[in-house]
Design a protein around this motif. Sequence first.
Motif, PDB file in Angstrom:
ATOM      1  N   TYR A  54       1.110 -38.066  99.871  1.00 27.42           N
ATOM      2  CA  TYR A  54       0.535 -38.685 101.067  1.00 27.42           C
ATOM      3  C   TYR A  54       0.404 -37.657 102.182  1.00 27.42           C
ATOM      4  O   TYR A  54      -0.656 -37.522 102.798  1.00 27.42           O
ATOM      5  N   GLU A  55       1.490 -36.928 102.459  1.00 28.99           N
ATOM      6  CA  GLU A  55       1.472 -35.967 103.564  1.00 28.99           C
ATOM      7  C   GLU A  55       0.432 -34.881 103.347  1.00 28.99           C
ATOM      8  O   GLU A  55      -0.293 -34.507 104.271  1.00 28.99           O
ATOM      9  N   LYS A  56       0.345 -34.385 102.131  1.00 29.59           N
ATOM     10  CA  LYS A  56      -0.620 -33.328 101.811  1.00 29.59           C
ATOM     11  C   LYS A  56      -2.059 -33.822 102.003  1.00 29.59           C
ATOM     12  O   LYS A  56      -2.883 -33.142 102.618  1.00 29.59           O
ATOM     13  N   ILE A  57      -2.354 -35.009 101.492  1.00 32.49           N
ATOM     14  CA  ILE A  57      -3.714 -35.542 101.556  1.00 32.49           C
ATOM     15  C   ILE A  57      -4.074 -35.981 102.980  1.00 32.49           C
ATOM     16  O   ILE A  57      -5.209 -35.822 103.419  1.00 32.49           O
ATOM     17  N   TRP A  58      -3.115 -36.513 103.730  1.00 36.46           N
ATOM     18  CA  TRP A  58      -3.394 -36.914 105.121  1.00 36.46           C
ATOM     19  C   TRP A  58      -3.784 -35.691 105.953  1.00 36.46           C
ATOM     20  O   TRP A  58      -4.638 -35.778 106.846  1.00 36.46           O
ATOM     21  N   LYS A  59      -3.202 -34.545 105.649  1.00 32.72           N
ATOM     22  CA  LYS A  59      -3.554 -33.321 106.382  1.00 32.72           C
ATOM     23  C   LYS A  59      -5.017 -32.950 106.174  1.00 32.72           C
ATOM     24  O   LYS A  59      -5.660 -32.410 107.084  1.00 32.72           O
ATOM     25  N   VAL A  60      -5.559 -33.244 104.998  1.00 36.50           N
ATOM     26  CA  VAL A  60      -6.980 -32.978 104.744  1.00 36.50           C
ATOM     27  C   VAL A  60      -7.827 -33.896 105.625  1.00 36.50           C
ATOM     28  O   VAL A  60      -8.811 -33.461 106.223  1.00 36.50           O
ATOM     29  N   TYR A  61      -7.422 -35.153 105.719  1.00 32.39           N
ATOM     30  CA  TYR A  61      -8.126 -36.079 106.620  1.00 32.39           C
ATOM     31  C   TYR A  61      -8.147 -35.510 108.041  1.00 32.39           C
ATOM     32  O   TYR A  61      -9.191 -35.442 108.684  1.00 32.39           O
ATOM     33  N   GLU A  62      -6.980 -35.093 108.518  1.00 35.07           N
ATOM     34  CA  GLU A  62      -6.895 -34.563 109.883  1.00 35.07           C
ATOM     35  C   GLU A  62      -7.720 -33.294 110.061  1.00 35.07           C
ATOM     36  O   GLU A  62      -8.331 -33.088 111.104  1.00 35.07           O
ATOM     37  N   LYS A  63      -7.748 -32.475 109.035  1.00 36.02           N
ATOM     38  CA  LYS A  63      -8.504 -31.211 109.088  1.00 36.02           C
ATOM     39  C   LYS A  63     -10.006 -31.459 109.292  1.00 36.02           C
ATOM     40  O   LYS A  63     -10.664 -30.742 110.042  1.00 36.02           O
ATOM     41  N   TYR A  64     -10.533 -32.482 108.632  1.00 34.47           N
ATOM     42  CA  TYR A  64     -11.977 -32.724 108.670  1.00 34.47           C
ATOM     43  C   TYR A  64     -12.408 -33.782 109.683  1.00 34.47           C
ATOM     44  O   TYR A  64     -13.596 -34.004 109.877  1.00 34.47           O
ATOM     45  N   LYS A  65     -11.459 -34.410 110.338  1.00 32.26           N
ATOM     46  CA  LYS A  65     -11.775 -35.465 111.300  1.00 32.26           C
ATOM     47  C   LYS A  65     -12.709 -34.969 112.408  1.00 32.26           C
ATOM     48  O   LYS A  65     -13.575 -35.699 112.874  1.00 32.26           O
ATOM     49  N   ASN A  66     -12.566 -33.727 112.803  1.00 31.46           N
ATOM     50  CA  ASN A  66     -13.406 -33.193 113.877  1.00 31.46           C
ATOM     51  C   ASN A  66     -14.877 -33.032 113.469  1.00 31.46           C
ATOM     52  O   ASN A  66     -15.726 -32.767 114.313  1.00 31.46           O
TER      53      ASN A  66
END
Length: 100
Positions: A62-74
């Motif tokens: 979860y933590e690893k994949i959520w970071k990808v979400y945050e990375k591309y949110k911008n």
Amino acid sequence: MSIEQFIIAIKEERFVEAHELLEDEWRDYKKNNEKLKAKAVQGLINGATALALFRKNRYEAYEKIWKVYEKYKNLLDELESKKYYEASEILELKRNTIVN
């Protein structure tokens, strides 16, 4: 439109299904060499996937994949609809209720 179905699925906490709803859109952007749009959609897909993983008690994933979400949110500006921002906001609200 798939983003509208994605929003409904997220609201109903059907995270695995939500993930699949945007896959065709993601593939189309990749195929048409629209990399930033593809990454923005990928971020939303990963946000839904992360919440599904958390629900399955797979916290490290979860933590690893959520970071990808945050990375591309911008990159959501690349997608010409406010619906993508709405989807992002709902993902974060769901995360706050599920994770915390």
